[in-house]
Design an enzyme around this catalytic site. Structure first.
Site, PDB file in Angstrom:
ATOM      1  N   LEU A 374       0.173  13.949  10.046  1.00 33.47           N
ATOM      2  CA  LEU A 374      -0.881  13.279  10.806  1.00 33.47           C
ATOM      3  C   LEU A 374      -0.248  12.785  12.109  1.00 33.47           C
ATOM      4  O   LEU A 374       0.768  12.078  12.084  1.00 33.47           O
ATOM      5  CB  LEU A 374      -1.417  12.113   9.974  1.00 33.47           C
ATOM      6  CG  LEU A 374      -2.655  11.410  10.437  1.00 33.47           C
ATOM      7  CD1 LEU A 374      -3.804  12.385  10.644  1.00 33.47           C
ATOM      8  CD2 LEU A 374      -3.077  10.363   9.407  1.00 33.47           C
ATOM      9  N   LYS A 392     -15.397  -6.912   5.012  1.00 35.98           N
ATOM     10  CA  LYS A 392     -14.469  -6.719   3.900  1.00 35.98           C
ATOM     11  C   LYS A 392     -14.671  -7.910   2.969  1.00 35.98           C
ATOM     12  O   LYS A 392     -14.380  -9.046   3.339  1.00 35.98           O
ATOM     13  CB  LYS A 392     -13.034  -6.704   4.446  1.00 35.98           C
ATOM     14  CG  LYS A 392     -12.004  -6.517   3.375  1.00 35.98           C
ATOM     15  CD  LYS A 392     -10.588  -6.541   3.924  1.00 35.98           C
ATOM     16  CE  LYS A 392      -9.634  -6.246   2.790  1.00 35.98           C
ATOM     17  NZ  LYS A 392      -8.265  -6.564   3.102  1.00 35.98           N
ATOM     18  N   GLU A1204       0.690 -33.590 -12.918  1.00 37.25           N
ATOM     19  CA  GLU A1204      -0.395 -32.786 -13.464  1.00 37.25           C
ATOM     20  C   GLU A1204      -1.821 -33.249 -13.156  1.00 37.25           C
ATOM     21  O   GLU A1204      -2.712 -32.413 -13.045  1.00 37.25           O
ATOM     22  CB  GLU A1204      -0.212 -32.679 -14.995  1.00 37.25           C
ATOM     23  CG  GLU A1204       1.049 -31.921 -15.335  1.00 37.25           C
ATOM     24  CD  GLU A1204       1.290 -31.808 -16.828  1.00 37.25           C
ATOM     25  OE1 GLU A1204       1.744 -32.799 -17.398  1.00 37.25           O
ATOM     26  OE2 GLU A1204       1.026 -30.754 -17.396  1.00 37.25           O
TER      27      GLU A1204
HETATM   28  C1  LIG Z   1       0.237  -5.801  -0.455  1.00 35.63           C
HETATM   29  C2  LIG Z   1      -0.566  -4.746   0.235  1.00 35.63           C
HETATM   30  C3  LIG Z   1      -1.866  -5.021   0.564  1.00 35.63           C
HETATM   31  C4  LIG Z   1      -2.632  -4.050   1.187  1.00 35.63           C
HETATM   32  N1  LIG Z   1      -3.931  -4.340   1.486  1.00 35.63           N
HETATM   33  C5  LIG Z   1      -4.691  -3.398   2.087  1.00 35.63           C
HETATM   34  C6  LIG Z   1      -6.037  -3.664   2.406  1.00 35.63           C
HETATM   35  O1  LIG Z   1      -6.544  -4.757   2.166  1.00 35.63           O
HETATM   36  N2  LIG Z   1      -6.758  -2.681   2.994  1.00 35.63           N
HETATM   37  C7  LIG Z   1      -6.219  -1.475   3.290  1.00 35.63           C
HETATM   38  O2  LIG Z   1      -6.911  -0.628   3.846  1.00 35.63           O
HETATM   39  N3  LIG Z   1      -4.939  -1.207   3.015  1.00 35.63           N
HETATM   40  C8  LIG Z   1      -4.170  -2.129   2.416  1.00 35.63           C
HETATM   41  N4  LIG Z   1      -2.871  -1.840   2.124  1.00 35.63           N
HETATM   42  C9  LIG Z   1      -2.352  -0.534   2.453  1.00 35.63           C
HETATM   43  C10 LIG Z   1      -1.501  -0.561   3.730  1.00 35.63           C
HETATM   44  O3  LIG Z   1      -2.323  -0.587   4.855  1.00 35.63           O
HETATM   45  C11 LIG Z   1      -0.646   0.664   3.691  1.00 35.63           C
HETATM   46  O4  LIG Z   1       0.288   0.471   2.642  1.00 35.63           O
HETATM   47  C12 LIG Z   1       0.121   0.938   4.952  1.00 35.63           C
HETATM   48  O5  LIG Z   1      -0.700   1.061   6.066  1.00 35.63           O
HETATM   49  C13 LIG Z   1       0.881   2.230   4.752  1.00 35.63           C
HETATM   50  O6  LIG Z   1       1.687   2.490   5.879  1.00 35.63           O
HETATM   51  P1  LIG Z   1       3.207   2.866   5.696  1.00 35.63           P
HETATM   52  O7  LIG Z   1       3.723   3.172   7.037  1.00 35.63           O
HETATM   53  O8  LIG Z   1       3.924   1.859   4.954  1.00 35.63           O
HETATM   54  O9  LIG Z   1       3.079   4.174   4.824  1.00 35.63           O
HETATM   55  P2  LIG Z   1       4.118   4.783   3.780  1.00 35.63           P
HETATM   56  O10 LIG Z   1       4.085   3.989   2.564  1.00 35.63           O
HETATM   57  O11 LIG Z   1       5.409   4.979   4.465  1.00 35.63           O
HETATM   58  O12 LIG Z   1       3.433   6.151   3.535  1.00 35.63           O
HETATM   59  C14 LIG Z   1       2.222   6.251   2.821  1.00 35.63           C
HETATM   60  C15 LIG Z   1       1.871   7.708   2.591  1.00 35.63           C
HETATM   61  O13 LIG Z   1       1.574   8.315   3.828  1.00 35.63           O
HETATM   62  C16 LIG Z   1       2.381   9.451   4.052  1.00 35.63           C
HETATM   63  N5  LIG Z   1       2.580   9.502   5.499  1.00 35.63           N
HETATM   64  C17 LIG Z   1       3.032   8.506   6.287  1.00 35.63           C
HETATM   65  N6  LIG Z   1       2.976   8.897   7.576  1.00 35.63           N
HETATM   66  C18 LIG Z   1       2.483  10.145   7.591  1.00 35.63           C
HETATM   67  C19 LIG Z   1       2.163  11.049   8.628  1.00 35.63           C
HETATM   68  N7  LIG Z   1       2.333  10.758   9.899  1.00 35.63           N
HETATM   69  N8  LIG Z   1       1.632  12.241   8.277  1.00 35.63           N
HETATM   70  C20 LIG Z   1       1.444  12.575   6.988  1.00 35.63           C
HETATM   71  N9  LIG Z   1       1.730  11.748   5.970  1.00 35.63           N
HETATM   72  C21 LIG Z   1       2.243  10.537   6.270  1.00 35.63           C
HETATM   73  C22 LIG Z   1       3.604   9.211   3.218  1.00 35.63           C
HETATM   74  O14 LIG Z   1       4.236  10.384   2.878  1.00 35.63           O
HETATM   75  C23 LIG Z   1       3.016   8.519   2.018  1.00 35.63           C
HETATM   76  O15 LIG Z   1       2.481   9.450   1.134  1.00 35.63           O
HETATM   77  C24 LIG Z   1      -2.076  -2.798   1.495  1.00 35.63           C
HETATM   78  C25 LIG Z   1      -0.757  -2.528   1.185  1.00 35.63           C
HETATM   79  C26 LIG Z   1      -0.006  -3.487   0.533  1.00 35.63           C
HETATM   80  C27 LIG Z   1       1.413  -3.170   0.162  1.00 35.63           C
END
Ligand SMILES: Cc1cc2nc3c(=O)[nH]c(=O)nc-3n(C[C@H](O)[C@H](O)[C@H](O)COP(=O)(O)OP(=O)(O)OC[C@H]3O[C@@H](n4cnc5c(N)ncnc54)[C@H](O)[C@@H]3O)c2cc1C
Ligand code: FES
Ligand code: FES
Length: 1259
Positions: A374, A392, A1204
């Protein structure tokens, strides 16, 4: 390349590529670098205690950036070239504390201190992002840090004291030099970031980690490894939600792929690189939200600000979020919902063909993304006149995924929809994206009431929510979606009536504030002085040592429990051979390996299940391995075969239906003559109250470390009850108690959960160490902790109350059933609940029965105020019900029935010094309750879809000096006069050590700085009762005072001889004169009759507001007044009050424990689904007053216990919300009913109590 290099606190770390590629930064910090200041708990980005800051150079920037992240999910291999700052690196006791550490300590923002390093580092990151912050910035930035102890107010105050606008005494902005603590070791200047950015290509155990620096390199890596299991990694935050994906053969870090980081504003759209972090996305949205065609960005901005939490938003990117949706279509992605409604597209790069493709999000979500990347998202310019709104709706205010999220793009002109609207919903089912039938229907429609009603019905009808025990009910999600559509259409129709428009608006939460008033007793300083805890600076710098922070011993093994995955079954066999075949897995022990698997009362009933499994999650055995990761892997391989599997009993109703009451434990209290009383009352109400369970959510999960010594076991335990642990540990190996030498370094929150359950860990780790002859560390992960150990018992009560027309309640009958779990041991809570049932109200006739119902759950344990919490809920509900029946405000009704001094309560105590009427009168006055009742009434008349409630609640907490009391040993060092105290109470955040030091300093007449209180150790403070029931601080302090008085008396002859000697000289001369400068004292208190020494009273006013269409609510204002006698330390006691109150808000409003009905497994076993309150769930305006001039004749030094009582007051949050809903029901149905009380009264239950339908909608 064979290593990675990065800096931690300015020091270079070169890590040879031999650690597994899945190693987290947190594991490296704690297990390799010895930096234990950074804590760990949930490992799912949900609690924030593991926060550190990272500094790096984003691929698209020339400027270094520093921000906070959760180290538990940050992959170690991603930090090559980065600078990491940890809590001990920014300040410590030898080099000086950082201003953030100083402020959080000074403002009393630490109790157990386990969350504190995370709070500090999150703030450090925020100040790097924006040195000139506002109070609002602070409040918006602590959504990912949970604190179970403090109630957050003092933490927020400490952090707001760095802001430019908060009215906080001691406010001062940060000096810029305090931000860049760690200079580059190469240049000696602030890190230029030139180290980050190199490409990486590492192999570890057959798996590879790549860090390409361009799209071309990325393609090559993916092409070459086409046949392997590839994981693209950016923030890696998704692994906090989906924990079992992998293992992967190839990891590709995207941080340096320049083509994924860009930003472009075109004529028709805005284009962002897919690796834009959510934090940067927010900045871009804000930067463009005023531009024509992009005004809707402000709505998306508002929405994304509540996605996940600040640290996830800092590290997670847009692509990561959208890819979760791609992989798990059912995921309620807020990014997807908001962007799809706007009509955004994405750019996808095909690695095989090297072609870019622009596709809609609808197509993307179904696209097989194998071999694809992506690249970008494209947000369109929208024509003027398009209404865009998104929502939300979550179970708590922040850091929670949506029950349902929704976004609406509606082209409209003068209430006529122009063409086809876009309505996108998340959280319904995996296939549901657009509400197409509703979109069809609304196309080109002129909005009228009939159209709105029909659209509402069509929308509800076309939704088919997935049924799952973890999801909210199907009906709620349908109702919610309908309610949200109505909100939008109501906004478009823009009725002149505020009454209706209240439906269109969302709840708005302003910045919160607090006020605390109390009296100090200067004549007794440092006793009764409001001072922060002595150890808070060390907690704030991460130098305070918890059990799991202790360095690894040589040959140490790590233990993990194997848990039953059935709720009621007979074990046929347990086969651990596959687990033991894994290299590094050394042992498996089960019930047959214990000398005594069953424990005598009052310890936990048994260590491991041997034949019959009594609840899902019950420990069946224990694996020992060389690393925690190996132990975790091995437990999955232990095969358990069951010969019979039965349906578990999970509810009180099922238990009743199957006759599973422990009948011998039934208890009835009768006061007066209830049978006669019924004959003379004017009116009767009947109803039910039920409440669910509550997990303690101590931030330090349970842990014990057992180390074989030359003649026994040294046991390091996180426990409230060292005596119990010592007894259980020695019993399981059939050794005398002196075989086990126990130390409790400190406890990261207990709340009752570490009094009985810690025996299981003490016994398990000791058994492991004894049999393996190696040190064994048993540290529970969050899921194991929640699944296997005890919780607050659920209750169900039916009640009947008789009263006169004047409002005086004459008689109450209650039949209360408590779910005790599989064992009757906790039945004694019913005795407490029954005796507290009257709270602060005088009723002449009572008949209260408590019953103990068996279920297939762990035996229930104490959770903060175990008796008072259900009693408060039941009692206050009954009085509210009576008020409703008499059409009186509950505040007035309750006031009529309050105890007068010298009346006799339900348990037979004569309430000699009862201050409840005084508290009530003063608080009613100070909190302007009469005027506010009128304001709430006026508000409710002016608003149909937003309603407010206001009520008052009380607590009469019977303090019992049970058991043998606590002992203390005080030593004065003759050479310099410094003082050391060791005592039997456990410091778990309640400020016990500080109160002890205050008492000793007061008696000896020395500055408190002279005194150190040492950890609780069996060798010097044996035979202690549990630190629980709120008495330990008082009792330990009294013991320490007793010992100090002995020393004072011994030194008196020397004092008389040398009246002018200063303290140091006096001690030296005493030493020289052979005065024994060590004394021990056991505080042998007498238990009061009947079972109570005195009562702590407190009263609260709670005002809330509810969004009737969604069920969301907020606590607008809380005023509390408490009689703590002469408080031993008002700052600490206010802290206890705040912490207890917020824990109660969790119990009554947000913390729902859900089970799989088939096998009895707890489903809410992590931060993703279990929701204790966060910073924005606390009262917006919160005032606490301690009643002055009220010495307690029966308490230690005229004080009262404080730990408490306040939790019982927070039932006011539930009752005020319910009152708001009932007000709406009166408007909507003209009904004056009393909704049955169910706790937690979640957002879902709140909304579902309204009974919304299309007939009620108006325009
Ligand atoms: C505690 C917590 C609360 C959350 N609450 C919400 C919420 O309220 N609402 C909501 O919408 N989301 C929520 N999330 C989700 C959060 O937004 C995503 O975890 C975050 O955006 C993922 O981004 P990352 O860079 O860490 O992805 P990663 O964890 O690094 O990757 C996620 C997936 O995407 C793939 N990937 C990453 N980049 C690419 C790319 N460029 N092309 C193809 N594949 C790719 C990876 O291989 C993997 O499979 C929450 C997450 C957590 C941990
Ligand atoms: S341990 Fe990292 S957020 Fe909880
Ligand atoms: S002080 Fe925050 S969790 Fe204990």
């Amino acid at each position: 390349m064979t290593d990675i290099r990065f800096h931690i606190n300015g020091k270079e770390h070169i890590v040879p590529g031999n650690l597994p590629l899945t190693t987290s930064l947190n594991e490296y910090l704690r297990e390799q670098a010895g930096l234990n200041g950074t804590k760990v708990m949930c490992k799912e980005a949900g609690c924030g205690c593991c926060a550190v800051t990272v500094t790096n150079l984003p691929a698209d920037s020339k400027t270094l950036e520093t921000y906070s992240v959760q180290s538990c999910l940050t992959p170690l291999y991603a930090v090559d070239g980065w600078q990491i700052s940890t809590v001990e690196g920014i300040g410590n006791q030898s080099e000086g504390f950082h201003p953030i550490q100083e402020r959080i300590a000074k403002f009393n923002g630490t109790q157990c201190g386990y969350c504190t390093p995370g709070m500090v580092m999150n703030m450090y990151g925020l100040l790097h992002q924006k040195a000139h912050i506002t109070a609002q910035d602070v409040e918006d930035s602590f959504d990912g840090n949970i604190c179970r102890c403090t109630g957050y107010r003092p933490i927020l105050d400490a952090m707001k004291s760095f802001s430019e606008d908060a009215h906080i005494p001691g406010r001062k902005s940060i000096d810029i030099e305090d931000l860049n603590k760690n200079l580059c070791p190469k240049t000696g200047e602030t890190c230029p970031g030139t180290c980050s950015g190199r490409s990486l290509d590492l192999k570890v155990n057959g798996a590879c980690w790549y860090r390409p620096t361009s799209l071309e390199e990325l393609c090559n890596v993916m092409k070459v490894n086409n046949d392997k299991k590839i994981r693209l990694v950016f923030g890696n935050t998704s692994s906090g939600i989906f924990k079992n994906e992998g293992p992967f053969e190839i990891y590709v870090d995207l941080h340096q792929v320049k083509e994924l980081f860009w930003f472009e504003t075109l004529e028709t759209d805005v284009k962002l690189g897919a690796a834009t972090t959510l934090t940067h996305f927010l900045k871009r949205l804000r930067g463009h939200q005023e531009k024509p065609g992009f005004k809707y960005f402000s709505q998306i901005h508002k929405h994304i600000k509540v996605v996940a939490n600040v640290m996830v938003r800092n590290s997670g990117c847009i692509a990561g979020n959208l890819m979760i949706k791609n992989h798990h279509n059912e995921f309620p992605s807020d990014i997807f919902t908001t962007l799809e409604a706007a009509g955004a597209n994405v750019e996808v790069f095909d690695v095989k063909t090297s072609e870019k493709q622009t596709i809609s999000l609808l197509d993307f979500v179904k696209l097989n993304m194998r071999n694809k990347v992506l690249i970008a998202v494209i947000l369109p310019r929208l024509a003027e006149g398009i209404v865009y709104r998104s929502f939300k709706i979550t179970p708590r205010w922040q850091n929670a995924h949506a029950y349902v999220n929704a976004a609406f793009k509606i082209p409209v002109e003068e209430q006529v929809i122009q063409g086809r609207p876009s309505i996108v919903l998340g959280g319904i089912n995996a296939d549901m994206i657009h509400a197409t039938k509703t979109e069809d229907f609304l196309t080109n429609k002129s909005l009228s009431l009939a159209v709105v009603k029909e659209a509402y019905c069509i929308l509800r009808d076309e939704l088919v929510p997935t049924e799952s025990p973890l999801e909210s009910s199907s009906k709620y999600r349908k109702d919610l979606a309908g309610g949200l559509l109505y909100k939008v259409l109501l906004g478009i129709c823009n009725s002149k009536s505020q009454r209706l428009q209240s439906g269109s608006e969302n709840l708005h939460r302003p910045v919160s504030s607090g006020l605390q008033t109390y009296q100090e007793m200067k004549s007794e300083f440092p006793l009764k002085h409001a001072m922060p805890k002595k150890t808070s600076p060390l907690q704030a710098s991460g130098e305070a040592v918890f059990v799991n922070d202790m360095p690894k011993f040589q040959h140490e093994l790590f233990a993990a429990f194997v848990l039953a995955d059935e709720g009621s079954a007979t074990i046929e066999s347990i086969d651990a051979s596959q687990a033991l075949a894994i290299p590094g897995v050394t042992h498996f022990f089960s019930a047959k390996d214990a000398q005594h698997n069953e424990f005598p009362s009052p310890l936990a009933p048994r260590l491991f299940a041997s034949k019959e499994v009594l609840y899902n999650g019950e420990p069946l055995g224990m694996i020992l391995a060389e690393t925690p990761a190996l132990a975790k892997e091995a437990i999955q391989k232990v095969k358990v075969t069951y010969s019979e599997i039965r349906s578990p009993i999970l509810t009180i109703e099922d238990s009743l239906a199957q006759n599973k009451e422990f009948v011998n434990r039934r208890k009835t209290n009768v006061v007066g003559n209830p049978d006669d009383a019924w004959k003379s009352v004017d009116q009767i109400v009947e109803g039910t109250v039920s409440m669910g369970s509550q997990y303690h959510f101590y931030m330090e999960t349970q842990v014990c470390l057992a180390v074989p010594s030359e003649d026994g076991i040294d046991l390091y335990a996180s426990t409230q009850n060292s005596d119990n642990c010592q007894a259980a540990a020695s019993h399981v190996i059939d050794q005398p108690m002196n075989y086990v030498n126990i130390t409790v370094p400190r406890v990261g929150g207990g709340f009752g959960g570490k009094s009985l359950d810690s025996c299981t860990l003490a016994a398990g780790s000791t058994l492991g160490a004894y049999l393996s002859k190696r040190p064994v560390r048993l540290s529970m992960d969050l899921s194991t902790n929640i699944r296997s150990l005890g919780k607050r018992p659920p209750y169900k009560a039916t009640y009947k109350a008789g009263f006169n027309k004047d409002g005086k309640v004459q008689v109450i009958e209650i039949d209360m059933m408590m779910d005790v779990g599989y064992h009757e041991g906790s039945s004694y809570f019913t005795v407490y609940s029954l005796s507290y049932m009257d709270m602060c109200y005088y009723v002449p006739n009572w008949k209260v029965t408590g019953r103990s119902m068996m279920t297939n759950k762990r035996f229930m344990v104490a959770v903060r105020a175990p008796g008072s919490v259900p009693a408060a809920l039941i009692c206050e509900s009954i009085f509210e019900h009576v008020a409703r029946a008499l059409n009186k405000h509950p505040i007035l009704l309750k006031e009529l029935n309050l105890y007068e001094p010298d009346q006799t309560d339900l348990s037979g105590h004569v309430l000699k010094n009862c201050t409840v009427r005084e508290l009530w009168r003063r608080l009613k006055d100070t909190a302007e309750v009469d005027a506010r009742i009128r304001q709430v009434d006026a508000f409710n008349q002016e608003n149909l879809w937003k309603k407010r409630g206001i009520t008052m609640t009380t607590c009469k907490y019977g303090m019992i000096y049970f058991g043998s009391g606590h002992g203390a040993t005080v030593t004065i060092f003759a050479r310099d006069g410094s003082v050391q105290v060791s005592q039997g109470g456990v410091e778990m955040g309640q400020g016990l050590y500080t109160k002890v030091a205050q008492g000793v300093a007061h008696i000896l007449g020395v500055p408190i700085e002279n005194i150190k209180v040492r950890p609780n150790q069996g060798i010097i403070s044996p035979n202690n009762i549990v630190s629980g029931g709120s008495i330990a601080s008082e009792s330990s302090m009294q013991a320490a005072i007793g010992a100090a008085e002995i020393l004072k008396e011994r030194m008196q002859p020397i004092r008389e001889k040398f009246p002018d000697a200063d303290w140091k000289e006096l001690c030296q001369k005493s030493g020289a004169s052979k005065v024994d400068l060590t004394a021990r004292f056991l505080n042998k208190h007498e238990m009061g009759t009947p079972y109570c020494n005195y009562h702590t009273y407190c009263v609260a006013v709670t005002e809330t507001e509810v969004d009737i269409l969604t069920g969301e609510f907020q606590i607008r204002r809380v005023d509390i007044m408490a009689d703590y006698g002469e408080s031993l330390n008002p700052m600490i006691d206010v802290g206890q009050t705040e912490g207890g109150f917020v824990m109660g808000l969790g119990c009554f409003l947000t913390e729902d424990t859900l089970f799989d009905g088939k096998n009895g497994r707890i489903l809410t076993d992590g931060t993703w689904n279990y929701k204790p309150p966060t910073t924005k769930d606390i009262p917006i305006d919160w005032r606490i007053h301690l009643l002055p001039d009220t010495p307690n004749p029966s308490g230690v030094r005229s004080s009262k216990a404080t730990g408490e009582p306040s939790i019982a007051l927070s039932v006011g949050g539930l009752l005020a919300n319910k009152m708001a809903v009932e007000n709406a029901r009166k408007d909507l149905f003209d009904k004056d009913d009393f909704i049955p009380v169910v706790a937690p009264f979640t957002v879902e239950r709140t909304q579902q109590s309204v009974g919304l339908s299309e007939n009620l909608l108006t325009l």
